[in-house]
Write a protein that holds these residues in place. Structure first.
Motif, PDB file in Angstrom:
ATOM      1  N   SER A  14     -18.573  -7.844 -12.690  1.00  0.00           N
ATOM      2  CA  SER A  14     -19.059  -8.724 -13.870  1.00  0.00           C
ATOM      3  C   SER A  14     -17.963  -9.506 -14.212  1.00  0.00           C
ATOM      4  O   SER A  14     -18.185 -10.521 -14.964  1.00  0.00           O
ATOM      5  N   LYS A  15     -16.685  -9.306 -13.490  1.00  0.00           N
ATOM      6  CA  LYS A  15     -15.412 -10.219 -14.125  1.00  0.00           C
ATOM      7  C   LYS A  15     -15.078 -10.760 -12.635  1.00  0.00           C
ATOM      8  O   LYS A  15     -13.714 -10.931 -12.640  1.00  0.00           O
ATOM      9  N   ILE A  16     -15.737 -11.323 -11.969  1.00  0.00           N
ATOM     10  CA  ILE A  16     -15.468 -11.993 -10.596  1.00  0.00           C
ATOM     11  C   ILE A  16     -14.780 -13.275 -11.039  1.00  0.00           C
ATOM     12  O   ILE A  16     -15.242 -14.221 -11.897  1.00  0.00           O
ATOM     13  N   LYS A  17     -13.559 -13.481 -10.382  1.00  0.00           N
ATOM     14  CA  LYS A  17     -12.718 -14.782 -10.803  1.00  0.00           C
ATOM     15  C   LYS A  17     -13.238 -15.880  -9.715  1.00  0.00           C
ATOM     16  O   LYS A  17     -14.063 -15.764  -8.863  1.00  0.00           O
ATOM     17  N   ALA A  18     -12.750 -17.389 -10.145  1.00  0.00           N
ATOM     18  CA  ALA A  18     -13.179 -18.346  -9.436  1.00  0.00           C
ATOM     19  C   ALA A  18     -13.148 -18.497  -7.751  1.00  0.00           C
ATOM     20  O   ALA A  18     -13.455 -18.990  -7.064  1.00  0.00           O
ATOM     21  N   ASN A  19     -11.909 -17.288  -7.488  1.00  0.00           N
ATOM     22  CA  ASN A  19     -11.524 -17.295  -6.061  1.00  0.00           C
ATOM     23  C   ASN A  19     -12.251 -16.594  -5.359  1.00  0.00           C
ATOM     24  O   ASN A  19     -11.880 -15.965  -4.219  1.00  0.00           O
ATOM     25  N   ALA A  22     -12.362  -9.714  -7.325  1.00  0.00           N
ATOM     26  CA  ALA A  22     -12.809  -8.869  -8.709  1.00  0.00           C
ATOM     27  C   ALA A  22     -11.457  -7.989  -9.131  1.00  0.00           C
ATOM     28  O   ALA A  22     -10.959  -7.579  -8.078  1.00  0.00           O
ATOM     29  N   PRO A  23     -11.419  -7.408 -10.154  1.00  0.00           N
ATOM     30  CA  PRO A  23     -10.059  -6.685 -10.479  1.00  0.00           C
ATOM     31  C   PRO A  23     -10.598  -5.154 -10.187  1.00  0.00           C
ATOM     32  O   PRO A  23     -11.867  -4.782 -10.355  1.00  0.00           O
ATOM     33  N   ILE A  24      -9.531  -4.565  -9.820  1.00  0.00           N
ATOM     34  CA  ILE A  24      -9.617  -3.008  -9.248  1.00  0.00           C
ATOM     35  C   ILE A  24      -9.424  -2.466 -10.793  1.00  0.00           C
ATOM     36  O   ILE A  24      -8.471  -2.310 -11.320  1.00  0.00           O
ATOM     37  N   TYR A  25     -10.272  -1.392 -11.250  1.00  0.00           N
ATOM     38  CA  TYR A  25     -10.419  -0.836 -12.307  1.00  0.00           C
ATOM     39  C   TYR A  25     -10.299   0.813 -12.010  1.00  0.00           C
ATOM     40  O   TYR A  25     -10.511   1.188 -11.134  1.00  0.00           O
ATOM     41  N   LEU A  26      -9.621   1.366 -13.140  1.00  0.00           N
ATOM     42  CA  LEU A  26      -9.933   2.838 -12.900  1.00  0.00           C
ATOM     43  C   LEU A  26     -10.340   3.493 -14.132  1.00  0.00           C
ATOM     44  O   LEU A  26      -9.992   2.814 -15.359  1.00  0.00           O
ATOM     45  N   ARG A  27     -11.265   4.654 -13.882  1.00  0.00           N
ATOM     46  CA  ARG A  27     -11.909   5.137 -15.169  1.00  0.00           C
ATOM     47  C   ARG A  27     -11.530   6.799 -15.043  1.00  0.00           C
ATOM     48  O   ARG A  27     -11.598   7.406 -14.034  1.00  0.00           O
ATOM     49  N   PHE A  28     -10.627   7.046 -16.184  1.00  0.00           N
ATOM     50  CA  PHE A  28     -10.336   8.343 -16.026  1.00  0.00           C
ATOM     51  C   PHE A  28     -11.000   9.235 -17.289  1.00  0.00           C
ATOM     52  O   PHE A  28     -11.387   8.506 -18.462  1.00  0.00           O
ATOM     53  N   THR A  29     -11.435  10.582 -17.032  1.00  0.00           N
ATOM     54  CA  THR A  29     -12.213  11.416 -17.974  1.00  0.00           C
ATOM     55  C   THR A  29     -11.388  12.389 -18.397  1.00  0.00           C
ATOM     56  O   THR A  29     -11.155  13.292 -17.328  1.00  0.00           O
ATOM     57  N   ILE A  30     -11.092  12.688 -19.626  1.00  0.00           N
ATOM     58  CA  ILE A  30     -10.435  13.988 -19.860  1.00  0.00           C
ATOM     59  C   ILE A  30     -11.272  14.590 -20.922  1.00  0.00           C
ATOM     60  O   ILE A  30     -11.660  14.087 -21.814  1.00  0.00           O
ATOM     61  N   ILE A  43      -9.205  -7.800  -5.616  1.00  0.00           N
ATOM     62  CA  ILE A  43      -9.594  -7.779  -4.199  1.00  0.00           C
ATOM     63  C   ILE A  43     -10.968  -8.553  -4.118  1.00  0.00           C
ATOM     64  O   ILE A  43     -11.751  -8.431  -5.003  1.00  0.00           O
ATOM     65  N   GLN A  44     -11.350  -8.812  -2.741  1.00  0.00           N
ATOM     66  CA  GLN A  44     -12.586  -9.400  -2.583  1.00  0.00           C
ATOM     67  C   GLN A  44     -13.520  -8.577  -2.445  1.00  0.00           C
ATOM     68  O   GLN A  44     -13.052  -7.255  -1.866  1.00  0.00           O
ATOM     69  N   PRO A  45     -14.869  -8.454  -3.198  1.00  0.00           N
ATOM     70  CA  PRO A  45     -15.776  -7.387  -3.121  1.00  0.00           C
ATOM     71  C   PRO A  45     -15.938  -6.675  -1.934  1.00  0.00           C
ATOM     72  O   PRO A  45     -16.632  -5.679  -1.690  1.00  0.00           O
ATOM     73  N   ILE A  46     -16.372  -7.875  -0.685  1.00  0.00           N
ATOM     74  CA  ILE A  46     -16.698  -7.156   0.482  1.00  0.00           C
ATOM     75  C   ILE A  46     -15.643  -6.112   1.074  1.00  0.00           C
ATOM     76  O   ILE A  46     -16.107  -5.455   2.031  1.00  0.00           O
ATOM     77  N   LYS A  47     -14.466  -6.253   0.687  1.00  0.00           N
ATOM     78  CA  LYS A  47     -13.513  -5.500   1.295  1.00  0.00           C
ATOM     79  C   LYS A  47     -13.192  -4.222   0.727  1.00  0.00           C
ATOM     80  O   LYS A  47     -12.475  -3.197   0.853  1.00  0.00           O
ATOM     81  N   TRP A  48     -13.971  -3.838  -0.311  1.00  0.00           N
ATOM     82  CA  TRP A  48     -13.914  -2.514  -1.185  1.00  0.00           C
ATOM     83  C   TRP A  48     -14.897  -1.446  -0.637  1.00  0.00           C
ATOM     84  O   TRP A  48     -16.175  -1.818  -0.633  1.00  0.00           O
TER      85      TRP A  48
END
Length: 61
Positions: A14-19, A22-30, A43-48
């Motif tokens: 949802s946060k893809i940039k003009a180039n 997309a940002p890599i996020y981490l979700r941690f659950t405690i 990273i380019q989404p196709i490479k993830w």
């Protein structure tokens, strides 16, 4: 005293940039409480690889 911890890496499409990256996020659950944080990497989404939660690699053999 039982503690639970889980870590998940994902890209936030949802946060893809003009180039096109997309940002890599981490979700941690405690103990069932989720929090998200940015890894400050893009990273380019196709490479993830969602299943492996990492960058796809090319095999050289």
């Amino acid at each position: 005293m039982n503690k639970s911890f889980n870590l998940l890496f994902f890209i936030k499409k949802s946060k893809i940039k003009a180039n096109g990256t997309a940002p890599i996020y981490l979700r941690f659950t405690i103990d069932g409480v989720p929090k998200e944080s940015s890894s400050k990497r893009n990273i380019q989404p196709i490479k993830w690889d969602n299943k492996l939660q990492k960058v796809k690699t090319e095999r050289l053999y």
